[in-house]
Scaffold this motif. Structure first.
Motif, short mmCIF file in Angstrom:
data_model
loop_
_atom_site.label_atom_id
_atom_site.label_comp_id
_atom_site.label_asym_id
_atom_site.label_seq_id
_atom_site.Cartn_x
_atom_site.Cartn_y
_atom_site.Cartn_z
N MET A 69 97.07 -41.35 25.91
CA MET A 69 97.56 -40.13 26.58
C MET A 69 96.71 -38.90 26.26
O MET A 69 96.93 -37.84 26.83
CB MET A 69 99.01 -39.87 26.18
N LYS A 70 95.77 -39.03 25.36
CA LYS A 70 94.94 -37.88 24.96
C LYS A 70 94.16 -37.26 26.12
O LYS A 70 94.07 -36.04 26.20
CB LYS A 70 93.97 -38.33 23.85
N PRO A 71 93.58 -38.03 27.06
CA PRO A 71 92.88 -37.38 28.17
C PRO A 71 93.79 -36.54 29.05
O PRO A 71 93.32 -35.63 29.73
CB PRO A 71 92.30 -38.55 28.97
N GLY A 72 95.09 -36.80 29.06
CA GLY A 72 96.01 -36.00 29.85
C GLY A 72 96.03 -34.55 29.42
O GLY A 72 96.14 -33.64 30.25
N GLN A 73 95.93 -34.32 28.12
CA GLN A 73 95.89 -32.95 27.62
C GLN A 73 94.58 -32.29 28.04
O GLN A 73 94.55 -31.11 28.39
CB GLN A 73 96.01 -32.94 26.11
N GLN A 74 93.50 -33.03 28.02
CA GLN A 74 92.21 -32.47 28.39
C GLN A 74 92.12 -32.24 29.89
O GLN A 74 91.41 -31.33 30.33
CB GLN A 74 91.10 -33.41 27.91
N VAL A 102 80.97 -35.83 33.15
CA VAL A 102 80.30 -36.62 32.12
C VAL A 102 81.29 -37.15 31.08
O VAL A 102 81.21 -38.32 30.68
CB VAL A 102 79.19 -35.78 31.45
N THR A 103 82.23 -36.32 30.64
CA THR A 103 83.15 -36.73 29.59
C THR A 103 84.02 -37.93 29.99
O THR A 103 84.15 -38.87 29.20
CB THR A 103 84.02 -35.54 29.15
N PRO A 104 84.64 -37.95 31.18
CA PRO A 104 85.41 -39.15 31.53
C PRO A 104 84.55 -40.40 31.66
O PRO A 104 85.00 -41.49 31.30
CB PRO A 104 86.06 -38.80 32.87
N ALA A 127 94.61 -49.45 30.01
CA ALA A 127 94.77 -49.17 31.43
C ALA A 127 95.17 -47.72 31.66
O ALA A 127 94.65 -47.06 32.57
CB ALA A 127 95.80 -50.12 32.04
N ILE A 128 96.08 -47.21 30.84
CA ILE A 128 96.50 -45.81 30.96
C ILE A 128 95.33 -44.89 30.63
O ILE A 128 95.10 -43.88 31.32
CB ILE A 128 97.71 -45.53 30.05
N MET A 132 93.82 -42.23 33.27
CA MET A 132 93.76 -40.79 33.00
C MET A 132 92.33 -40.27 33.16
O MET A 132 92.11 -39.18 33.70
CB MET A 132 94.26 -40.48 31.59
N ASN A 133 91.37 -41.04 32.67
CA ASN A 133 89.97 -40.61 32.81
C ASN A 133 89.51 -40.63 34.26
O ASN A 133 88.70 -39.79 34.66
CB ASN A 133 89.06 -41.46 31.93
N LEU A 134 90.01 -41.56 35.06
CA LEU A 134 89.67 -41.58 36.48
C LEU A 134 90.27 -40.38 37.21
O LEU A 134 89.64 -39.81 38.11
CB LEU A 134 90.12 -42.88 37.12
N VAL A 135 91.48 -39.98 36.83
CA VAL A 135 92.08 -38.77 37.41
C VAL A 135 91.24 -37.55 37.05
O VAL A 135 90.96 -36.68 37.89
CB VAL A 135 93.54 -38.60 36.93
N TRP A 136 90.81 -37.49 35.79
CA TRP A 136 89.97 -36.38 35.33
C TRP A 136 88.64 -36.36 36.09
O TRP A 136 88.16 -35.31 36.50
CB TRP A 136 89.75 -36.53 33.84
N LEU A 137 88.06 -37.53 36.31
CA LEU A 137 86.82 -37.63 37.07
C LEU A 137 87.03 -37.20 38.52
O LEU A 137 86.18 -36.50 39.10
CB LEU A 137 86.29 -39.07 37.01
N ALA A 138 88.15 -37.57 39.11
CA ALA A 138 88.45 -37.18 40.50
C ALA A 138 88.59 -35.67 40.61
O ALA A 138 88.13 -35.07 41.60
CB ALA A 138 89.72 -37.87 40.98
#
Length: 176
Positions: A69-74, A102-104, A127-128, A132-138
């Motif tokens: 869940m850490k990428p959700g905060q970012q 770049v980060t995701p 998977a989560i 989350m990283n794909l959402v961040w990339l989008a």
């Protein structure tokens, strides 16, 4: 520098002290009952390992979900930063947008290394984490598109259009 005086006081009560029996009759404090249960379980090893391993597995799964869940905060922080940077091309908006891409990608490619020290089933957490990283990339790609840095319109591909050369020309206007 060494101390001149060596003074020590033993604060542990022995059974032959006068206050031992008085204190043993008092009700136990908040953490003392938990401490006595822990001591009892360490003396009774038959039930302790199964409870300890179950608690350890639960703790590791909880840690895996916290990592997932850490990428959700970012995401929230970077989305706010990209919103505040505007859609004009300047160094701050380009830096924020490039870090959102770049980060995701680096996080997705290092998933196995991120979850390597946890010895439990982390498939759902992975998977989560990837989601989350794909959402961040989008979000980063959408920002790049809104800044017109991605080729998304037909005008971006104008160089690929082949124009026909006129074979003949005439000076007579067409009849309408």
């Amino acid at each position: 520098m060494r101390r001149k005086y060596k003074l020590s006081v033993d604060l542990n009560l022995k059974e032959n002290h006068e206050g031992y029996h008085t204190l043993s009759k008092c009700p136990s404090t908040f953490g003392q009952s938990l401490l006595q249960k822990a001591e009892h379980s360490s003396l009774n090893p038959s039930t302790a390992p199964s409870q300890n391993t179950a608690a350890l597995v639960a703790k590791r799964k909880q840690k895996a979900m916290a990592i997932a869940m850490k990428p959700g905060q970012q995401i929230a922080m970077n989305a706010f930063m990209m919103y505040m940077s505007g859609s004009t091309l300047n160094i701050f908006s380009i830096n924020t947008t490039s870090s959102a891409i770049v980060t995701p990608l680096t996080s997705i490619f290092s998933v196995e290394r991120t979850f390597a020290n946890l010895d439990v089933d982390t498939q759902m957490a992975k998977a989560i984490f990837i989601g989350m990283n794909l959402v961040w990339l989008a979000i980063g790609l959408y920002k790049m598109s809104s800044m017109r840095l991605l080729p998304t319109t037909s005008a971006d591909f104008a160089d690929a259009v082949v124009w026909k050369d006129m074979m003949e020309t005439t000076s007579i206007p067409p009849m309408i």
